[in-house]
Design a protein around this motif. Sequence first.
Motif, mmCIF file in Angstrom:
data_model
loop_
_atom_site.group_PDB
_atom_site.id
_atom_site.type_symbol
_atom_site.label_atom_id
_atom_site.label_comp_id
_atom_site.label_asym_id
_atom_site.label_seq_id
_atom_site.Cartn_x
_atom_site.Cartn_y
_atom_site.Cartn_z
ATOM 1 N N HIS A 192 3.693 18.531 -26.956
ATOM 2 C CA HIS A 192 4.176 17.149 -26.916
ATOM 3 C C HIS A 192 5.686 17.098 -27.115
ATOM 4 C CE1 HIS A 192 4.143 12.813 -27.507
ATOM 5 N NE2 HIS A 192 4.853 12.999 -28.606
ATOM 6 N N GLU B 46 17.185 26.017 -26.578
ATOM 7 C CA GLU B 46 16.873 26.453 -27.954
ATOM 8 C C GLU B 46 15.502 25.927 -28.366
ATOM 9 O OE1 GLU B 46 21.310 25.903 -29.774
ATOM 10 O OE2 GLU B 46 19.654 25.534 -31.189
ATOM 11 N N ASP B 47 15.274 24.661 -28.012
ATOM 12 C CA ASP B 47 13.987 24.017 -28.276
ATOM 13 C C ASP B 47 12.861 24.794 -27.614
ATOM 14 O OD1 ASP B 47 13.478 20.402 -28.348
ATOM 15 O OD2 ASP B 47 13.820 21.869 -29.944
ATOM 16 N N GLY C 98 8.604 16.000 -24.398
ATOM 17 C CA GLY C 98 9.637 15.019 -24.721
ATOM 18 C C GLY C 98 11.034 15.503 -24.383
ATOM 19 N N SER C 99 11.372 16.708 -24.843
ATOM 20 C CA SER C 99 12.723 17.229 -24.569
ATOM 21 C C SER C 99 12.960 17.428 -23.093
ATOM 22 C CB SER C 99 12.986 18.582 -25.210
ATOM 23 O OG SER C 99 12.439 18.687 -26.454
ATOM 24 N N LEU D 229 20.816 22.837 -26.155
ATOM 25 C CA LEU D 229 19.882 22.439 -27.209
ATOM 26 C C LEU D 229 18.451 22.484 -26.686
ATOM 27 C CD1 LEU D 229 21.690 19.385 -28.856
ATOM 28 C CD2 LEU D 229 21.289 21.623 -29.879
ATOM 29 N N PHE D 230 18.284 22.070 -25.429
ATOM 30 C CA PHE D 230 16.964 22.077 -24.815
ATOM 31 C C PHE D 230 16.406 23.502 -24.746
ATOM 32 C CE2 PHE D 230 13.402 21.321 -22.282
ATOM 33 C CZ PHE D 230 13.423 22.121 -21.147
ATOM 34 N N GLN E 1 16.717 12.054 -14.358
ATOM 35 C CA GLN E 1 17.247 12.045 -15.722
ATOM 36 C C GLN E 1 18.453 12.979 -15.847
ATOM 37 O OE1 GLN E 1 16.818 10.020 -18.051
ATOM 38 N NE2 GLN E 1 17.778 11.057 -19.774
ATOM 39 N N SER F 217 11.634 15.933 -20.663
ATOM 40 C CA SER F 217 11.775 14.628 -20.045
ATOM 41 C C SER F 217 13.182 14.068 -20.267
ATOM 42 C CB SER F 217 10.715 13.694 -20.638
ATOM 43 O OG SER F 217 10.952 12.379 -20.264
ATOM 44 N N SER F 218 13.706 14.288 -21.461
ATOM 45 C CA SER F 218 15.037 13.766 -21.792
ATOM 46 C C SER F 218 16.161 14.442 -21.030
ATOM 47 C CB SER F 218 15.311 13.913 -23.288
ATOM 48 O OG SER F 218 14.441 13.120 -24.035
ATOM 49 N N VAL F 219 15.960 15.692 -20.566
ATOM 50 C CA VAL F 219 17.043 16.377 -19.856
ATOM 51 C C VAL F 219 16.818 16.440 -18.353
ATOM 52 C CG1 VAL F 219 17.608 17.791 -21.881
ATOM 53 C CG2 VAL F 219 16.152 18.743 -20.090
#
Lengths: 157, 205
Positions: free
Chosen positions: A83, A53-54, A87-88, A50-51, A28, A90-92
């Motif tokens: 969860h 920060e999350d 998700g995050s 952003l990740f 990814q 996984s997205s990065v």
Amino acid sequence: MDALISQLQRQFRDHTISLYQQGFLDDQFTELKKLQDDGSPDFVAEVLSLFFEDCVKLISNMARALDQTTGAVDFSTVGASVHQLKGSSSSVGAKRVKALCVSFKDFCEAQNFEGCVRCLQQVDIEYKTLKSKLQDLFNLEKQIIQAGGIVPQVDIN
Amino acid sequence: MQYQISSTFSSNPQSLFSLVDMAEVLRPEMLDISNDTSSLASSQELLHVLAVDDSMVDRKFIERLLRVSSCKVTVVDSATRALQYLGLDGENGSVGFEDLKINLIMTDYSMPGMTGYELLKKIKESSIFREIPVVIMSSENILPRIDRCLEEGAEDFLLKPVKLADVKRLRDSLMKAEERAFKNLMHKRELEANDIYSQLKRAKI
């Protein structure tokens, strides 16, 4: 200058490959790089920022939810944050963080307090490690560009 | 488009000359109904996609995927905001939102407050927006969930992280649908023009 550029490019290549080989990053992340171009040269750095920060926000939520001094632990609240983090990550392409979230989620569902606390500590270490390694990578990119070189495309396979 | 078709004809006899002009313009061979629909995207706006996701990371990601695929993107962080954007939140009614051109809605499934599934239902209940394709995105491959969404009228269900190939596939199928609609419309106009021209010829104008 050329010798410097070559050396930096080699370091960049080696560092990138090791991040994949050691399981910090997965496909990814490669997909993210493909979305970056001259028009959006900072896309990957922005998403990763952003990740992270999350990570700070969600880990703080999890810590608060796991705080026994405020009463009984609400595992579903912890699970909800896990969860989202899953998700995050996984997205990065943050492979290790994502894998930890999978175990963490299982511990939440099993309402296993010690397991959750352990995962929380590990996830905290893991995201910070990734952040530091990616910072090194981005710094190398900057140095290559400043030296007048081109950031190499690294073929992971 | 190189021509203008007016479908309104004045029945006022003094406008006979304008009918003659119209007959000239509408002669079938003068209509240039080209097969080139590449101008569709450039003359019209690009496909406008409304993306809904509560995750900052995923919003940034889907926005980029869509931009790279030459789509105009509006991103919101909740189903509630999506409804506000569409004018479906009951605050303003749908007045003034008929002109809002959205070609596709892509929404995350799991969101706090209203879920993507509930958003899908609200959109399908709307007379203005029910024709807009809605795609659900989810990180979880749960078959009953997928079935439920498709039954409720979702166009597609995508597993996260969404792939560029998924977005391109969606865009291509939407472009084809728009192209078909455009061609049908042009064919209809051509038939109308033929019909009018024949009538005028018979009236020996």
